[in-house]
Structures are given as structure tokens and as C-alpha cells.
Motif scaffolding. Structure first.
Motif, PDB file in Angstrom:
ATOM      1  N   PRO A 141      78.120  66.075  66.612  1.00 20.92           N
ATOM      2  CA  PRO A 141      79.291  65.447  67.221  1.00 20.92           C
ATOM      3  C   PRO A 141      80.416  66.459  67.410  1.00 20.92           C
ATOM      4  N   GLU A 142      81.261  66.184  68.395  1.00 21.49           N
ATOM      5  CA  GLU A 142      82.377  67.083  68.706  1.00 21.49           C
ATOM      6  C   GLU A 142      83.299  67.261  67.498  1.00 21.49           C
ATOM      7  N   SER A 143      83.343  66.283  66.621  1.00 20.70           N
ATOM      8  CA  SER A 143      84.231  66.366  65.455  1.00 20.70           C
ATOM      9  C   SER A 143      83.825  67.489  64.491  1.00 20.70           C
ATOM     10  N   GLU A 144      82.600  67.995  64.600  1.00 29.49           N
ATOM     11  CA  GLU A 144      82.151  69.085  63.726  1.00 29.49           C
ATOM     12  C   GLU A 144      82.620  70.448  64.220  1.00 29.49           C
ATOM     13  N   PHE A 145      83.148  70.496  65.443  1.00 31.48           N
ATOM     14  CA  PHE A 145      83.630  71.748  66.007  1.00 31.48           C
ATOM     15  C   PHE A 145      85.136  71.846  65.840  1.00 31.48           C
ATOM     16  N   GLU A 146      85.608  73.072  65.703  1.00 33.08           N
ATOM     17  CA  GLU A 146      87.043  73.317  65.616  1.00 33.08           C
ATOM     18  C   GLU A 146      87.412  74.268  66.759  1.00 33.08           C
ATOM     19  N   TRP A 147      88.492  73.951  67.453  1.00 34.87           N
ATOM     20  CA  TRP A 147      88.931  74.767  68.579  1.00 34.87           C
ATOM     21  C   TRP A 147      90.178  75.553  68.223  1.00 34.87           C
ATOM     22  N   GLN A 148      90.255  76.775  68.718  1.00 33.02           N
ATOM     23  CA  GLN A 148      91.462  77.584  68.633  1.00 33.02           C
ATOM     24  C   GLN A 148      91.696  78.155  70.027  1.00 33.02           C
ATOM     25  N   PHE A 149      92.967  78.224  70.426  1.00 33.75           N
ATOM     26  CA  PHE A 149      93.299  78.768  71.739  1.00 33.75           C
ATOM     27  C   PHE A 149      94.372  79.830  71.578  1.00 33.75           C
TER      28      PHE A 149
END
Length: 150
Positions: free
Chosen positions: A20-28
Motif C-alpha cells: 500500500p502507498e502508506s508504506e512509502f515515504e516521500w521527500q521532495f
């Protein structure tokens, strides 16, 4: 991404595992290089983090295999990171980061082809032996001592 199930976006890995997308963490962060006036205002570089060592989306033996194969790419905490700064669009960089993450995981899960032992053909054995004999003959001719004529 594989799609949406019950309102949750999922990534399908190797046709068996859903993340699920909730397992990924994004940084920009801001991208280096050309970008005109946009470059100093918009954070377009996308960095996707996946805590591989902590996830329960893979069976324990599969997770251990992934951690072993991806060890050079993992941080000390067992985090797999993918950074994309190919385009000036954050959205396109996000999509590319997801594709790359999926490709990395699928490649690590792929079983190598088993090598089938083969025997050399009779002709190749004959050619190899002839080549060895010729090489040996050349060496023997070089090593013979030559005496000056009187």
C-alpha cells in the motif's frame, strides 16, 4: 502502481505482493540544474523511501532474500531509497520513482536461470587440441639452441 483497492493505492510486485502507498515515504527537494525561474521555488526532485527491513508485506524468508540482494542499496536502517530528478515536473518524477522502485523489487525477486551443463562438441575439442599442439611446437622450435657455424 498496480491500482486502487478499497480507496487505497497499491503497488503490485512480481504479480504476488501488494504494497500500500502508506508504506512509502516521500521527500521532495529542489533540483539542481536548469529550470529557469522555477528552479528556486519548486521542489521537483522526488525521493521515495521504503522501509524494507520493517515491512510485513513479504513473508519473512522473502524479506530476508530481498534484504540480502539489495544490501548495497539499503541504508543502515534497512531503507531502500529511489531518487528521481529527470524532469522538471514533481508529478512525473513521482511516477518514475514508483516505476523504478517496482523494477528494483521485481529484479531482486527474480530467480536466476539455472545453468544446464553442456559438453563441448567433438569438433571443438579437436580444434582446441590442434591449437595446443601447434602452440607447443612453436615453443619447442624457439627453445632449441642454435650454434654458430664455423
Amino acid at each position: 502502481m498496480a491500482g486502487v483497492l478499497a480507496g487505497v493505492r497499491l503497488m503490485l510486485v512480481a504479480g504476488r505482493y501488494f504494497i500500500p502507498e502508506s508504506e512509502f515515504e516521500w521527500q521532495f527537494v529542489r533540483s539542481p540544474g536548469p529550470g529557469g525561474q522555477n528552479v528556486n521555488k519548486v521542489s521537483t526532485t522526488a525521493r521515495l523511501l521504503f522501509r524494507l527491513a520493517e515491512t510485513f508485506r513479504f513473508p519473512p524468508e522473502v524479506r530476508e532474500k530481498l534484504c540480502g540482494k539489495l544490501r548495497p542499496r539499503l541504508s543502515e536502517e534497512g531503507v531502500l531509497a529511489v531518487t528521481v530528478r529527470d524532469t522538471r515536473s514533481q508529478l512525473r518524477n513521482r511516477e518514475e520513482a514508483l516505476r523504478r522502485m517496482q523494477a528494483i523489487l521485481e529484479e531482486a525477486l527474480r530467480e536466476p536461470k539455472r545453468r544446464r551443463p553442456t559438453r563441448p562438441t567433438a569438433a571443438s575439442v579437436r580444434r582446441r587440441l590442434e591449437s595446443k599442439a601447434l602452440h607447443s611446437l612453436r615453443k619447442q622450435e624457439r627453445s632449441q639452441k642454435r650454434f654458430p657455424e664455423e
